[in-house]
Every structure is written in structure tokens, then in C-alpha cells.
Design an enzyme around this catalytic site. Structure first.
Site, PDB file in Angstrom:
ATOM      1  N   CYS A 136      -3.180 -17.566 -19.657  1.00 14.66           N
ATOM      2  CA  CYS A 136      -1.986 -16.872 -19.172  1.00 14.66           C
ATOM      3  C   CYS A 136      -0.918 -16.766 -20.271  1.00 14.66           C
ATOM      4  CB  CYS A 136      -1.500 -17.546 -17.900  1.00 14.66           C
ATOM      5  SG  CYS A 136      -0.636 -16.395 -16.826  1.00 14.66           S
ATOM      6  N   HIS A 167      -5.312 -18.564 -14.367  1.00 10.22           N
ATOM      7  CA  HIS A 167      -5.117 -20.023 -14.515  1.00 10.22           C
ATOM      8  C   HIS A 167      -6.383 -20.788 -14.130  1.00 10.22           C
ATOM      9  CE1 HIS A 167      -0.710 -20.753 -15.174  1.00 10.22           C
ATOM     10  NE2 HIS A 167      -0.681 -19.474 -14.845  1.00 10.22           N
ATOM     11  N   GLU A 183      -7.203 -23.724 -14.574  1.00  9.80           N
ATOM     12  CA  GLU A 183      -6.989 -25.144 -14.243  1.00  9.80           C
ATOM     13  C   GLU A 183      -6.579 -25.321 -12.778  1.00  9.80           C
ATOM     14  OE1 GLU A 183      -4.866 -23.186 -15.505  1.00  9.80           O
ATOM     15  OE2 GLU A 183      -2.806 -23.780 -15.069  1.00  9.80           O
TER      16      GLU A 183
HETATM   17  N1  GLN Z   1       4.666 -14.203 -17.150  1.00 11.76           N
HETATM   18  C1  GLN Z   1       4.542 -15.306 -18.036  1.00 11.76           C
HETATM   19  C2  GLN Z   1       4.903 -14.935 -19.467  1.00 11.76           C
HETATM   20  O1  GLN Z   1       5.184 -13.834 -19.716  1.00 11.76           O
HETATM   21  C3  GLN Z   1       3.146 -15.887 -17.977  1.00 11.76           C
HETATM   22  C4  GLN Z   1       2.879 -16.456 -16.616  1.00 11.76           C
HETATM   23  C5  GLN Z   1       1.939 -17.600 -16.577  1.00 11.76           C
HETATM   24  O2  GLN Z   1       1.608 -18.223 -17.589  1.00 11.76           O
HETATM   25  N2  GLN Z   1       1.529 -17.930 -15.384  1.00 11.76           N
HETATM   26  O3  GLN Z   1       4.894 -15.746 -20.309  1.00 11.76           O
END
Ligand code: GLN
Length: 201
Positions: free
Chosen positions: A80, A172, A174
Site C-alpha cells: 500500500c 494490505h 497483513e
Molecule cells: N492512501 C495512503 C497514501 O497515499 C495509502 C493507504 C494505505 O497504506 N492503506 O499513502
């Protein structure tokens, strides 16, 4: 067999669940806050969180260059926000990307917090059983370079990708009990280690 030591960057974001899973899959997890801790690691996870905040706090105890150096020879898994940092092509001065993996991502392209969702995807390396992927303010992978292998898609958009050394997920991994992706990362680290051992032999 000696256990792999895998770091989880612990300067911001969702790192504790990665630590739990790494123990369950037989690795030694290390929460990394200082540059010295990188020294004896076999791999590193950059977790989800907020990439702009991670950019801000990077540099106090551990710097971009330290991670870049590490990533030249050792595998990094970005999930992410971690994928955002591993990738390239964002023109936003609040985000500093490592450009270690040849993918361009668009931040928050799946919507805001309330648009977060869980959906089944197919892991190309284990197609029998669907994988429940959790997307939270996820970045969208908008382009992948020729050297990138796509390991899973959602609605025809890549969501799990790998380069020779690195792995990236826009969701994610995890946050589910399914440990296949962490196991895959461990296998990748082993391959890199073995490759190196045979190169230097
Ligand atoms: N929207 C977040 C970002 O731009 C990432 C979101 C996440 O890691 N769940 O960093």
C-alpha cells in the site's frame, strides 16, 4: 536452518501485523527504526500507512539512501503506502519515491477511507484458492515496466507485482489470516540468498 531476519520499517503506519505474520511463517521479525538495524537483515517490508507522512519522518533515524542501498541487493516488499514509496512517477513534492520497482501508481485512486473494500483476487502462483484482498485508501497501479511480473489483478488492474528483487501490493496482505503472500516473499528472499551464495562460490 537459520531463520531469515526480516525487517519491518516501523517509523509510521501499519507495521505490527506484519511482525505477527512474519513470526508465524518462521522468520525473525525486526521492527526497524534506525539505520544500524538494516545491517544484518535478509529482507525488508515497508508497510501501509500514509506515504506523505512516511516521507516526512524518513531522514531522522533512517534515510532514503540507506533503504536504497539495502534495496540494491536485498528484497523489499512494499504494501500500500509502502508500494507508493517503492514505485515511481508521482509528481507531488510531499512524496519521495525510491524508484526501486518499475511501476507508476496513483494515490487514493480507489477512493477515500469509506470506499475501502475487500474482494477476491487470484494469486498467479497459487490459483486454486481465492485470496481475500483488503484495499484501504489504496493506490492504483497505472503502469508497469517490461521487467515487472504481475502476480495478481483486480478488475484487470495489477495489484500484486514483482521485479527481480522486490515485491509490491496495493492492498494490505497483513490484514488477513492467509499467509501465502508473506510466504512468497520469504521464498523470494531465499532465492536471492541462494543465488548470491552460488555466485560467490
Ligand atoms: N492512501 C495512503 C497514501 O497515499 C495509502 C493507504 C494505505 O497504506 N492503506 O499513502
Amino acid at each position: 536452518m537459520t531463520k531469515l531476519r526480516i525487517g519491518v520499517l516501523g517509523i509510521q503506519g501499519a507495521y505490527t501485523r506484519h511482525v505477527d505474520i512474519l513470526s508465524l511463517v518462521g522468520a525473525v521479525p525486526v521492527i526497524v527504526k534506525y539505520v544500524e538495524q538494516l545491517e544484518d537483515l535478509d529482507g525488508l517490508i515497508i508497510p501501509g500507512g500514509e506515504s506523505s507522512t512516511m516521507t516526512k519522518v524518513m531522514g531522522f533515524r533512517i534515510a532514503y539512501d540507506d533503504i536504497l542501498q539495502f534495496g540494491k541487493s536485498k528484497p523489499i516488499f512494499g504494501t500500500c503506502a509502502g508500494l507508493i514509496l517503492l514505485g515511481k512517477g508521482i509528481s507531488d513534492s510531499r512524496i519521495h519515491q525510491l524508484e526501486l520497482i518499475d511501476v507508476c501508481v496513483s494515490r487514493n485512486a480507489y477512493g477515500s477511507q469509506k470506499d475501502s473494500f475487500v474482494d477476491d483476487i487470484t494469486l498467479h502462483f497459487d490459483i486454486e484458492k481465492p485470496y481475500h484482498a483488503v484495499f484501504i485508501r489504496a493506490p492504483q497501479i497505472v503502469s508497469v515496466g517490461d521487467s515487472i511480473r504481475v502476480l495478481a489483478e483486480h478488475d484487470n488492474i495489477p495489484v500484486l507485482v514483482e521485479s527481480r528483487l522486490h515485491l509490491g501490493a496495493s492492498f494490505h496482505p497483513e490484514l488477513t489470516k492467509d499467509m501465502r503472500i508473506h510466504r512468497y516473499f520469504i521464498q523470494k528472499i531465499m532465492e536471492v540468498k541462494n543465488g548470491k551464495e552460488s555466485n560467490s562460490a
